[in-house]
Design a protein around this motif. Structure first.
Motif, PDB file in Angstrom:
ATOM      1  N   LEU A 109      10.180 -70.095-118.704  1.00  0.00           N
ATOM      2  CA  LEU A 109      11.801 -69.711-118.712  1.00  0.00           C
ATOM      3  C   LEU A 109      11.726 -68.261-117.690  1.00  0.00           C
ATOM      4  O   LEU A 109      12.163 -68.501-115.749  1.00  0.00           O
ATOM      5  N   THR A 110      11.214 -67.366-117.952  1.00  0.00           N
ATOM      6  CA  THR A 110      10.993 -66.376-116.864  1.00  0.00           C
ATOM      7  C   THR A 110      10.059 -66.290-116.171  1.00  0.00           C
ATOM      8  O   THR A 110      11.237 -65.926-114.985  1.00  0.00           O
ATOM      9  N   LEU A 111       9.569 -66.595-115.929  1.00  0.00           N
ATOM     10  CA  LEU A 111       8.105 -67.062-115.110  1.00  0.00           C
ATOM     11  C   LEU A 111       9.379 -67.152-114.189  1.00  0.00           C
ATOM     12  O   LEU A 111       9.172 -67.298-112.831  1.00  0.00           O
ATOM     13  N   SER A 112       9.210 -68.782-113.627  1.00  0.00           N
ATOM     14  CA  SER A 112      10.020 -69.872-113.291  1.00  0.00           C
ATOM     15  C   SER A 112      11.032 -69.135-112.549  1.00  0.00           C
ATOM     16  O   SER A 112      11.436 -69.868-111.128  1.00  0.00           O
ATOM     17  N   TRP A 113      11.946 -68.657-113.319  1.00  0.00           N
ATOM     18  CA  TRP A 113      13.830 -68.227-113.063  1.00  0.00           C
ATOM     19  C   TRP A 113      13.009 -67.068-111.494  1.00  0.00           C
ATOM     20  O   TRP A 113      13.573 -67.088-110.712  1.00  0.00           O
ATOM     21  N   HIS A 114      12.364 -66.600-111.873  1.00  0.00           N
ATOM     22  CA  HIS A 114      11.839 -65.421-110.628  1.00  0.00           C
ATOM     23  C   HIS A 114      11.425 -65.741-109.717  1.00  0.00           C
ATOM     24  O   HIS A 114      10.551 -65.516-108.523  1.00  0.00           O
ATOM     25  N   SER A 115      10.230 -67.591-109.245  1.00  0.00           N
ATOM     26  CA  SER A 115       9.375 -67.730-109.173  1.00  0.00           C
ATOM     27  C   SER A 115       9.224 -68.827-107.968  1.00  0.00           C
ATOM     28  O   SER A 115       8.752 -69.037-107.383  1.00  0.00           O
ATOM     29  N   ARG A 116      10.848 -69.395-108.786  1.00  0.00           N
ATOM     30  CA  ARG A 116      11.989 -70.261-107.701  1.00  0.00           C
ATOM     31  C   ARG A 116      10.574 -71.629-108.540  1.00  0.00           C
ATOM     32  O   ARG A 116      10.449 -72.505-107.054  1.00  0.00           O
ATOM     33  N   ASP A 117       9.796 -71.313-108.644  1.00  0.00           N
ATOM     34  CA  ASP A 117       8.997 -72.789-109.477  1.00  0.00           C
ATOM     35  C   ASP A 117      10.107 -73.684-110.217  1.00  0.00           C
ATOM     36  O   ASP A 117      10.483 -73.748-111.542  1.00  0.00           O
ATOM     37  N   ASP A 118      10.698 -75.041-109.672  1.00  0.00           N
ATOM     38  CA  ASP A 118      11.628 -75.981-111.072  1.00  0.00           C
ATOM     39  C   ASP A 118      10.336 -76.261-111.488  1.00  0.00           C
ATOM     40  O   ASP A 118      11.264 -77.319-112.597  1.00  0.00           O
ATOM     41  N   ASN A 119       9.074 -76.375-111.069  1.00  0.00           N
ATOM     42  CA  ASN A 119       8.081 -77.532-111.992  1.00  0.00           C
ATOM     43  C   ASN A 119       8.058 -77.925-113.334  1.00  0.00           C
ATOM     44  O   ASN A 119       7.081 -78.520-113.797  1.00  0.00           O
ATOM     45  N   ILE A 120       8.659 -76.676-113.881  1.00  0.00           N
ATOM     46  CA  ILE A 120       7.780 -76.376-115.508  1.00  0.00           C
ATOM     47  C   ILE A 120       9.244 -76.696-116.169  1.00  0.00           C
ATOM     48  O   ILE A 120       8.785 -76.156-117.831  1.00  0.00           O
ATOM     49  N   SER A 121      10.547 -76.731-116.034  1.00  0.00           N
ATOM     50  CA  SER A 121      11.101 -77.255-117.256  1.00  0.00           C
ATOM     51  C   SER A 121      10.702 -77.598-118.183  1.00  0.00           C
ATOM     52  O   SER A 121      11.363 -77.424-119.141  1.00  0.00           O
ATOM     53  N   PHE A 122       9.946 -79.401-117.476  1.00  0.00           N
ATOM     54  CA  PHE A 122       9.773 -80.364-118.588  1.00  0.00           C
ATOM     55  C   PHE A 122       8.834 -79.294-119.936  1.00  0.00           C
ATOM     56  O   PHE A 122       9.349 -80.068-120.752  1.00  0.00           O
ATOM     57  N   LEU A 123       8.295 -78.326-119.054  1.00  0.00           N
ATOM     58  CA  LEU A 123       7.547 -78.458-120.483  1.00  0.00           C
ATOM     59  C   LEU A 123       8.775 -77.006-121.279  1.00  0.00           C
ATOM     60  O   LEU A 123       8.091 -76.766-122.852  1.00  0.00           O
ATOM     61  N   ILE A 124       9.105 -76.557-120.478  1.00  0.00           N
ATOM     62  CA  ILE A 124      10.188 -75.219-121.211  1.00  0.00           C
ATOM     63  C   ILE A 124      10.673 -76.326-122.585  1.00  0.00           C
ATOM     64  O   ILE A 124      10.813 -75.967-123.952  1.00  0.00           O
ATOM     65  N   LEU A 125      11.360 -77.508-121.510  1.00  0.00           N
ATOM     66  CA  LEU A 125      12.005 -77.961-122.786  1.00  0.00           C
ATOM     67  C   LEU A 125      10.873 -79.036-123.778  1.00  0.00           C
ATOM     68  O   LEU A 125      11.986 -79.597-124.761  1.00  0.00           O
ATOM     69  N   MET A 126       9.744 -79.438-123.528  1.00  0.00           N
ATOM     70  CA  MET A 126       8.905 -79.976-124.346  1.00  0.00           C
ATOM     71  C   MET A 126       9.035 -78.529-125.703  1.00  0.00           C
ATOM     72  O   MET A 126       8.576 -78.978-126.701  1.00  0.00           O
ATOM     73  N   PHE A 127       9.027 -77.159-125.364  1.00  0.00           N
ATOM     74  CA  PHE A 127       8.283 -76.036-126.465  1.00  0.00           C
ATOM     75  C   PHE A 127       9.966 -76.612-128.028  1.00  0.00           C
ATOM     76  O   PHE A 127       9.743 -76.187-128.297  1.00  0.00           O
TER      77      PHE A 127
END
Length: 764
Positions: free
Chosen positions: A259-277
């Motif tokens: 979440l911290t990585l994607s929040w500051h990199s402007r990348d929303d494609n990692i949301s599904f992976l976060i939800l999976m965890f």
């Protein structure tokens, strides 16, 4: 945010967690020490000689580092401890930064490098401070001898027993095992330490071979080895603390990191992976793992008790067994006749003493103890990750934004001019898109990183006066130009170089040897205009460095005759008549002029900055929650160019200052975010906005027709934060509840034994 920064965040979280676990373990050792002090039986008093030898360790904190300094002893009573000695370490970058020794769950300090006398089984005489015990004799090696042989530079390494390499002492009948404990697994209210439940089964005969080289019968340390049997289901519950808290912790850590990585990199494609965890966390929390481990063997023996201390008894010759602390009052200090006992297969735990003290009966009658280790771990993880999210992703404001957005309480306001801004009914929580001409960064906030947090909107340019900074705008821009000093290599300069070369050669020829060398010279282009601009700037902005610059310029004309030195006024008069005046001067003199300008320009810039700051008094917009706007594109600094220099930054910054004063800023600053505060002018009835606070997080930059999906990181951030808070709260409540349950269980067991046996703690 760069990957390297996020890796450092992950390492910081891991290191902080390790530090908390290490400190928690030492805190538990302190509680164990308090319990021991209330029950100890001193063997003698500390002698005056021993007290004198201990004084250096009671007066200097460096003498006991990394132990916590204690300036006094509890008393002068010497007690004796026996058993296995362990060393626990805290490492950073593979280097040990903290450690301590312990025996029988009591922290021990070894003065004068007495730890080098640690053996497989140890008899240690100690005195006590409030935090730890200090050794005065170990295995027959006394304090005086240790002091006489003490070498502060000596580095002692533990003897390597068997094939394992670790800083842990071992029982001489068992191979050494990894003893890096997790502080959160040590529970004073359970029957046994959780770390002991996880020990791998080791074949004792092979252990004896690795130590002695010969096969030794493990029964030599006990009176009679009766038989072996399979452990009962009730006995198995003591070691069957199979917890999935480690898996849950890993999932939570990975979700936070991603979440911290994607929040500051402007990348929303990692949301599904976060939800999976997060789904993995929910599954692991809901799943009730069944204990299906293969039952272990236990030994039934007959043995006498040689000695008892804390929650450890020595039976036979050198066999040490650990038992639940609440059995202490019901086990004699020593016994003359053999008593039937049940011990674990690894020979470390006492499961039954006689036919009264029995783990099997306790679990059958009172149920198994509640495990609180996983609650402690998850409580710490939840708290640490909650604060991490608060600092890096601002979940509270994100939650408020999402709430107002979905409840349609937020307006999406496009504000392109001051009239619209004044007439807008802006409320707290509204989304604003402010793009008003001449919105400028507060020059006091414009630092070297060009990240601006404060802005002003000025609609009118500054009034130009005769003797004002605006009247010398051209001169100032020329001075700050990277090409302020320009060089010229024309025919005149080439002719000068030839004449110089001929003159040097002739002089050396007449002397007959190489006495002279050619000094480097350069030709400065349009020195006259430089003189005019310097004079104009110093008249309006008379900074301290003006005289130095003027001296360096006139020094270019100095020929060695002090009576024919050119003055500044004459040079200025000459320059006004001929602004294109050039000069050939020594390169060293030009270099000194350039060095003086390096201090002159910042002083000028500081004065210009003060004037611009006084002018910036319009509507103020402050960006909150660490949000900012990168000003480099707006100041027209090429971010990718490798040729940027401080002079170029100064030049571009001064140009930006004059754009502010002239109200000619282009392109416009675009501020998009959520309004967090509104301040009005002195006349409250007019509702004239004088200042706004805006959370300009780039994720709030929504078009009018754009919607926030469920998989938006704004929502994911709020969900992850709620999960962390729930993790901390739920495990905190469970920790308190289970601790009380365990204490109540122990009280009931003690009462049950007291009714059956009475207290025999003083039985010899």
């Amino acid at each position: 945010m760069e990957w390297f920064t996020l890796v450092k965040i992950g390492l910081l979280i891991f290191g902080l967690t390790s530090w908390i676990l290490f400190k928690g373990e030492r805190s538990i050792k302190k509680d164990n020490l308090d319990d021991y002090l209330s029950l100890r039986e001193p063997i003698r008093d500390l002698t005056d000689e021993e007290l004198a030898l201990l004084q250096p360790f009671l007066t200097s904190k460096w003498a006991v580092y990394p132990y916590k300094f204690q300036s006094s002893l509890v008393d002068n009573k010497v007690s004796q401890l026996q058993g296995i000695c362990n060393r626990h370490s805290l490492n950073y970058n593979t280097e040990e930064i903290n450690y301590y020794y312990e025996i029988g769950d009591i922290e021990i300090f070894f003065p004068y490098n007495m730890h080098k006398h640690i053996d497989q089984f140890n008899t240690i005489d100690v005195v006590f401070t409030k935090q730890y015990a200090i050794v005065v004799n170990i295995n027959g090696n006394d304090l005086k001898t240790a002091q006489e042989n003490y070498d502060p530079n000596e580095e002692y390494e533990f003897e390597d027993f068997g094939d394992l390499k670790d800083n842990t002492c071992i029982d001489k009948f068992y191979e050494k095992r990894n003893d890096n404990r997790d502080a959160f697994d040590i529970e004073s209210l359970t029957l046994y330490d959780d770390d002991e439940r996880d020990y791998t089964q080791i074949d004792q005969e092979n252990d004896l071979k690795s130590i002695d080289g010969d096969k030794v019968n493990s029964g030599v340390s006990i009176n009679n080895n009766l038989y072996q049997r399979e452990e009962t289901a009730f006995e198995a519950t003591i070691r069957s603390n199979l917890s999935n808290c480690l898996s849950i912790s890993i999932c939570l850590l990975l979700a936070t990191f991603l979440l911290t990585l994607s929040w500051h990199s402007r990348d929303d494609n990692i949301s599904f992976l976060i939800l999976m965890f997060l789904g993995g966390v929910a599954f692991l929390a809901w799943r009730k793992p069944k204990f299906e481990s293969t039952p272990q063997q236990v030994k039934v023996i007959e043995a006498t008790i040689h000695d008892k201390y804390s929650n450890i008894v020595e039976v036979g010759e050198n066999t040490v067994l650990k038992y639940p602390k609440y059995w202490s009052n019901f086990i004699p200090k020593s016994s003359d006749s053999a008593t039937e006992m049940v011990i674990s297969e690894d020979g470390k735990k006492l499961l039954r003493y006689g036919h009264t003290l029995s783990i099997h009966d306790e679990v059958e009658q009172f149920g198994p103890p509640k495990s609180v280790g996983q609650n402690k771990i998850l409580l710490g993880v939840g708290i640490i990750l909650s604060f991490t999210l608060l600092y890096y992703t601002d979940p509270i404001n994100n939650g408020y934004f999402a709430y107002r957005y979905y409840s349609q309480q937020s307006k999406n306001l496009q504000i392109n001019d001051l009239t619209t801004l004044h007439n807008s009914d802006i409320k707290h929580g509204d989304i604003v898109n402010i793009s008003i001409k001449n919105t400028s960064c507060d020059v006091n906030d414009l630092t070297e990183d060009f990240q601006c947090h404060n802005f002003f909107i000025n609609s009118q340019p500054i009034v130009v006066k005769e003797r004002d900074v605006m009247s010398i705008e051209t001169s100032l821009k020329h001075i700050f130009s990277p090409d302020f000093i320009q060089y010229k290599h024309d025919e005149e300069f080439k002719h000068f170089e030839k004449l110089q070369q001929v003159a040097v050669a002739r002089a050396n020829y007449e002397l007959g040897y190489e006495a002279f060398t050619k000094n480097p010279f350069s030709k400065i282009k349009s020195l006259g205009q430089m003189v005019i601009d310097i004079d104009n700037s110093c008249n309006i902005l008379p900074v301290e460095q003006c005289d130095q610059v003027k001296f360096r310029i006139t020094d270019l004309f100095y020929t060695g005759d002090i009576f024919r030195r050119v003055g500044w006024d004459k040079l200025l008069e000459r320059s006004k008549k001929n602004p294109d005046l050039d000069i050939i001067a020594e390169s060293m003199e030009i270099l000194e002029l350039s060095s003086t300008l390096d201090s002159f320009n910042p002083a000028l810039q500081k004065e210009i900055k003060k004037i611009v700051s006084q002018y910036q008094s319009g509507i103020e917009i402050t960006l909150t929650n660490q949000s900012y706007i990168d000003m480099r594109p707006l100041i027209k600094i090429d971010i990718e160019s490798p040729y940027n220099s401080m002079k170029l930054y100064e030049y571009k910054t001064v140009n930006y200052y004059f754009d502010i004063l002239n109200s000619t800023i282009s392109p416009n600053v675009n501020i998009v975010g959520v309004v967090s505060d509104i301040r009005y002018g002195k006349d409250q009835n007019s509702k004239t906005i004088s200042a706004l606070k805006v959370n300009a997080n780039h994720r709030y930059n929504l078009d009018e027709n754009q919607t926030i999906s469920f998989f938006s990181l704004i929502n994911i951030n709020v969900i992850v934060f709620i999960v962390m808070i729930l993790t901390a709260v739920i495990n905190g409540v469970k920790l308190v509840k289970n601790t009380k349950v365990n204490q109540r269980r122990i009280d009931e067991i003690k009462k049950y034994y007291e009714n059956r046996l009475g207290t025999i703690v003083n039985l010899e």
